[in-house]
Design a protein around this motif. Structure first.
Motif, PDB file in Angstrom:
ATOM      1  N   GLU A  58      19.486 -24.833 -35.048  1.00 39.31           N
ATOM      2  CA  GLU A  58      20.093 -23.610 -35.565  1.00 39.31           C
ATOM      3  C   GLU A  58      19.227 -22.923 -36.616  1.00 39.31           C
ATOM      4  O   GLU A  58      19.578 -21.830 -37.100  1.00 39.31           O
ATOM      5  CB  GLU A  58      21.477 -23.910 -36.149  1.00 39.31           C
ATOM      6  N   ALA A  59      18.081 -23.506 -36.959  1.00 35.19           N
ATOM      7  CA  ALA A  59      17.216 -22.924 -37.990  1.00 35.19           C
ATOM      8  C   ALA A  59      16.345 -21.803 -37.395  1.00 35.19           C
ATOM      9  O   ALA A  59      15.114 -21.867 -37.404  1.00 35.19           O
ATOM     10  CB  ALA A  59      16.344 -24.002 -38.618  1.00 35.19           C
ATOM     11  N   VAL A  60      17.025 -20.785 -36.861  1.00 34.67           N
ATOM     12  CA  VAL A  60      16.347 -19.659 -36.221  1.00 34.67           C
ATOM     13  C   VAL A  60      17.012 -18.365 -36.661  1.00 34.67           C
ATOM     14  O   VAL A  60      18.242 -18.284 -36.736  1.00 34.67           O
ATOM     15  CB  VAL A  60      16.426 -19.742 -34.672  1.00 34.67           C
ATOM     16  N   LYS A  61      16.207 -17.351 -36.945  1.00 31.77           N
ATOM     17  CA  LYS A  61      16.705 -16.001 -37.138  1.00 31.77           C
ATOM     18  C   LYS A  61      16.127 -15.127 -36.038  1.00 31.77           C
ATOM     19  O   LYS A  61      14.958 -15.266 -35.683  1.00 31.77           O
ATOM     20  CB  LYS A  61      16.331 -15.464 -38.526  1.00 31.77           C
ATOM     21  N   TYR A  62      16.971 -14.241 -35.514  1.00 28.90           N
ATOM     22  CA  TYR A  62      16.569 -13.430 -34.372  1.00 28.90           C
ATOM     23  C   TYR A  62      16.325 -11.986 -34.797  1.00 28.90           C
ATOM     24  O   TYR A  62      17.119 -11.404 -35.536  1.00 28.90           O
ATOM     25  CB  TYR A  62      17.636 -13.492 -33.273  1.00 28.90           C
ATOM     26  N   ARG A  63      15.227 -11.451 -34.311  1.00 32.28           N
ATOM     27  CA  ARG A  63      14.905 -10.050 -34.546  1.00 32.28           C
ATOM     28  C   ARG A  63      14.805  -9.356 -33.196  1.00 32.28           C
ATOM     29  O   ARG A  63      14.084  -9.820 -32.310  1.00 32.28           O
ATOM     30  CB  ARG A  63      13.592  -9.914 -35.313  1.00 32.28           C
ATOM     31  N   VAL A  64      15.534  -8.274 -33.045  1.00 34.69           N
ATOM     32  CA  VAL A  64      15.499  -7.528 -31.786  1.00 34.69           C
ATOM     33  C   VAL A  64      14.196  -6.747 -31.702  1.00 34.69           C
ATOM     34  O   VAL A  64      13.815  -6.019 -32.625  1.00 34.69           O
ATOM     35  CB  VAL A  64      16.702  -6.570 -31.679  1.00 34.69           C
ATOM     36  N   VAL A  65      13.489  -6.928 -30.596  1.00 31.52           N
ATOM     37  CA  VAL A  65      12.256  -6.198 -30.338  1.00 31.52           C
ATOM     38  C   VAL A  65      12.381  -5.482 -29.001  1.00 31.52           C
ATOM     39  O   VAL A  65      13.242  -5.801 -28.178  1.00 31.52           O
ATOM     40  CB  VAL A  65      11.031  -7.135 -30.323  1.00 31.52           C
ATOM     41  N   THR A  66      11.517  -4.514 -28.767  1.00 35.06           N
ATOM     42  CA  THR A  66      11.527  -3.753 -27.520  1.00 35.06           C
ATOM     43  C   THR A  66      10.220  -3.982 -26.776  1.00 35.06           C
ATOM     44  O   THR A  66       9.258  -4.539 -27.320  1.00 35.06           O
ATOM     45  CB  THR A  66      11.678  -2.251 -27.797  1.00 35.06           C
ATOM     46  N   ALA A  67      10.195  -3.535 -25.543  1.00 34.25           N
ATOM     47  CA  ALA A  67       8.967  -3.662 -24.759  1.00 34.25           C
ATOM     48  C   ALA A  67       7.815  -2.917 -25.415  1.00 34.25           C
ATOM     49  O   ALA A  67       6.652  -3.299 -25.284  1.00 34.25           O
ATOM     50  CB  ALA A  67       9.203  -3.132 -23.346  1.00 34.25           C
ATOM     51  N   ALA A  68       8.136  -1.870 -26.172  1.00 35.04           N
ATOM     52  CA  ALA A  68       7.093  -1.058 -26.795  1.00 35.04           C
ATOM     53  C   ALA A  68       6.524  -1.688 -28.058  1.00 35.04           C
ATOM     54  O   ALA A  68       5.345  -1.470 -28.379  1.00 35.04           O
ATOM     55  CB  ALA A  68       7.640   0.337 -27.121  1.00 35.04           C
ATOM     56  N   ASN A  69       7.349  -2.485 -28.780  1.00 36.98           N
ATOM     57  CA  ASN A  69       6.852  -2.965 -30.075  1.00 36.98           C
ATOM     58  C   ASN A  69       6.720  -4.478 -30.195  1.00 36.98           C
ATOM     59  O   ASN A  69       6.269  -4.978 -31.230  1.00 36.98           O
ATOM     60  CB  ASN A  69       7.747  -2.447 -31.209  1.00 36.98           C
ATOM     61  N   ARG A  70       7.111  -5.240 -29.175  1.00 36.92           N
ATOM     62  CA  ARG A  70       7.175  -6.687 -29.361  1.00 36.92           C
ATOM     63  C   ARG A  70       5.812  -7.343 -29.571  1.00 36.92           C
ATOM     64  O   ARG A  70       5.667  -8.224 -30.424  1.00 36.92           O
ATOM     65  CB  ARG A  70       7.905  -7.348 -28.196  1.00 36.92           C
ATOM     66  N   PHE A  71       4.778  -6.922 -28.839  1.00 35.02           N
ATOM     67  CA  PHE A  71       3.460  -7.516 -29.042  1.00 35.02           C
ATOM     68  C   PHE A  71       2.905  -7.157 -30.419  1.00 35.02           C
ATOM     69  O   PHE A  71       2.273  -7.987 -31.077  1.00 35.02           O
ATOM     70  CB  PHE A  71       2.496  -7.074 -27.947  1.00 35.02           C
ATOM     71  N   ASN A  72       3.141  -5.932 -30.857  1.00 38.08           N
ATOM     72  CA  ASN A  72       2.687  -5.523 -32.191  1.00 38.08           C
ATOM     73  C   ASN A  72       3.391  -6.328 -33.281  1.00 38.08           C
ATOM     74  O   ASN A  72       2.769  -6.737 -34.266  1.00 38.08           O
ATOM     75  CB  ASN A  72       2.932  -4.029 -32.409  1.00 38.08           C
ATOM     76  N   ALA A  73       4.708  -6.539 -33.109  1.00 40.70           N
ATOM     77  CA  ALA A  73       5.470  -7.309 -34.095  1.00 40.70           C
ATOM     78  C   ALA A  73       4.956  -8.743 -34.182  1.00 40.70           C
ATOM     79  O   ALA A  73       4.869  -9.319 -35.271  1.00 40.70           O
ATOM     80  CB  ALA A  73       6.953  -7.298 -33.740  1.00 40.70           C
ATOM     81  N   LEU A  74       4.594  -9.310 -33.044  1.00 43.11           N
ATOM     82  CA  LEU A  74       4.081 -10.671 -33.029  1.00 43.11           C
ATOM     83  C   LEU A  74       2.697 -10.733 -33.663  1.00 43.11           C
ATOM     84  O   LEU A  74       2.436 -11.578 -34.531  1.00 43.11           O
ATOM     85  CB  LEU A  74       4.025 -11.191 -31.589  1.00 43.11           C
ATOM     86  N   ALA A  75       1.809  -9.840 -33.248  1.00 49.68           N
ATOM     87  CA  ALA A  75       0.444  -9.851 -33.781  1.00 49.68           C
ATOM     88  C   ALA A  75       0.424  -9.598 -35.283  1.00 49.68           C
ATOM     89  O   ALA A  75      -0.434 -10.119 -36.002  1.00 49.68           O
ATOM     90  CB  ALA A  75      -0.408  -8.814 -33.049  1.00 49.68           C
ATOM     91  N   ALA A  76       1.388  -8.804 -35.770  1.00 52.93           N
ATOM     92  CA  ALA A  76       1.444  -8.469 -37.193  1.00 52.93           C
ATOM     93  C   ALA A  76       2.091  -9.562 -38.033  1.00 52.93           C
ATOM     94  O   ALA A  76       2.142  -9.456 -39.265  1.00 52.93           O
ATOM     95  CB  ALA A  76       2.201  -7.160 -37.387  1.00 52.93           C
TER      96      ALA A  76
END
Length: 321
Positions: A58-76
């Motif tokens: 349960e030690a997880v927090k979820y952030r909603v990402v989209t197809a347009a921004n998910r790779f950028n969010a991960l790389a950043a």
């Protein structure tokens, strides 16, 4: 990039939770209930990584990402992990600052047909009409498949996916084509889902699975071997129901898996019982599949290509030793 080694594991442990980027409203994979609780195959994978790294699913927090921004969010560094993204391709795996760790789910383009239509194989669809979204790779795949086999077909093309679904529901075509995950979701929304069948063959393939940042080899290995542990547990017959009872097993592979022989966590920077914690808290691959997208779920998908290699599927795990 080399200086990033082990950074993600350290950051996750310091903050005390994993940050997972998920796609909102993906039935069977990632969906939030009215009370905010998330469920789905993607969510269980995030829980498995958390169980391995922090000892708490349960030690997880979820952030909603989209197809347009998910790779950028991960790389950043805004998220630690994408449990599932677009299918793995060479360009996605090399040009966006991310790496595909493994395949969690084999998707691909298939066909939805009414149960009463007397066909058992896509090779029997000659002369049929196919609802598809115009100008997409799905249309191209249908044309290539039928033309290369000299099978007659008629396209019923719609401008949007909703239009293709409506045309199929209204009887304007014999079959609806799309990725099987999407077809399963649409079938669940039809008036009588049980009257519609997803045909067993695929005419294209997509390998979907967790994605991590480039440059952190330890984190890459942790996520890769978490997926492997889920599959290996099923191969070994280890489930959340019997994992404790199997601690007395004489099978050396089972004992290694449970952390009773050798220390398989050391090379990953994890505890000796990391794979035991995954199965104890989350389950094996079969348990994840069945409760989220299997025949007893809303999507009612058969294992198909997502079965173990010993049962005619494509799933296999590297040896945990």
């Amino acid at each position: 990039m080399a200086s990033a080694a082990a950074a993600t594991l350290d950051e996750v442990r310091t903050r005390g939770h994993l940050v997972c980027g998920v796609s909102e409203g993906s039935p069977g994979f990632a969906a939030a209930a009215a009370d905010g609780a998330w469920s789905g195959l993607d969510i269980d994978l995030c829980g498995a990584v958390a169980a391995a790294v922090l000892g708490k699913r349960e030690a997880v927090k979820y952030r909603v990402v989209t197809a347009a921004n998910r790779f950028n969010a991960l790389a950043a560094g805004e998220i630690d992990l994408l449990p599932r993204a677009n299918g793995r391709t060479l360009s996605r795996d090399t040009e966006f600052g991310v790496r595909y760790a493994d395949t969690l789910f084999h998707d691909g383009q298939g066909f939805l047909v009414r149960r009463g239509y007397a066909v058992a194989s896509v090779l029997e669809l000659s002369g049929t009409s196919v609802c598809v979204v115009a100008g997409t790779s799905a249309q191209q795949a249908v044309e290539t498949f039928f033309q290369s086999r000299r099978m007659r077909f008629e396209l019923v093309a719609a401008e949007q996916w909703a239009g293709a679904v409506k045309a199929y529901a209204d009887g304007a075509c014999t079959v609806l084509t799309g990725d099987i995950t999407v077809l399963a979701a649409e079938r669940s929304r039809l008036a009588t889902p049980g009257d519609h069948v997803i045909m067993p063959e695929l005419i294209s393939k997509d390998m979907l699975g967790p994605v991590v940042r480039q440059g952190d080899e330890q984190w890459f290995s942790i996520v890769r071997w978490t997926v492997a542990a889920l599959i290996a547990a099923e191969e070994l017959g280890i489930s959340s129901q019997n994992v404790d009872a199997l601690r007395v097993s004489a099978n050396v592979d089972i004992r290694r898996f449970l952390g009773l022989e050798a220390d398989l966590g050391q090379g990953l920077g994890l505890t000796k019982d990391w794979s035991y914690q995954i199965v104890k808290q989350v389950g094996n691959y079969d348990e994840l599949f069945e409760r989220n997208i299997g025949l007893k779920s809303g999507l009612a998908l058969e294992r198909g290509v997502n079965n173990l290699w010993t049962r005619g599927g494509l799933l296999s795990a590297g040896p945990l030793r």
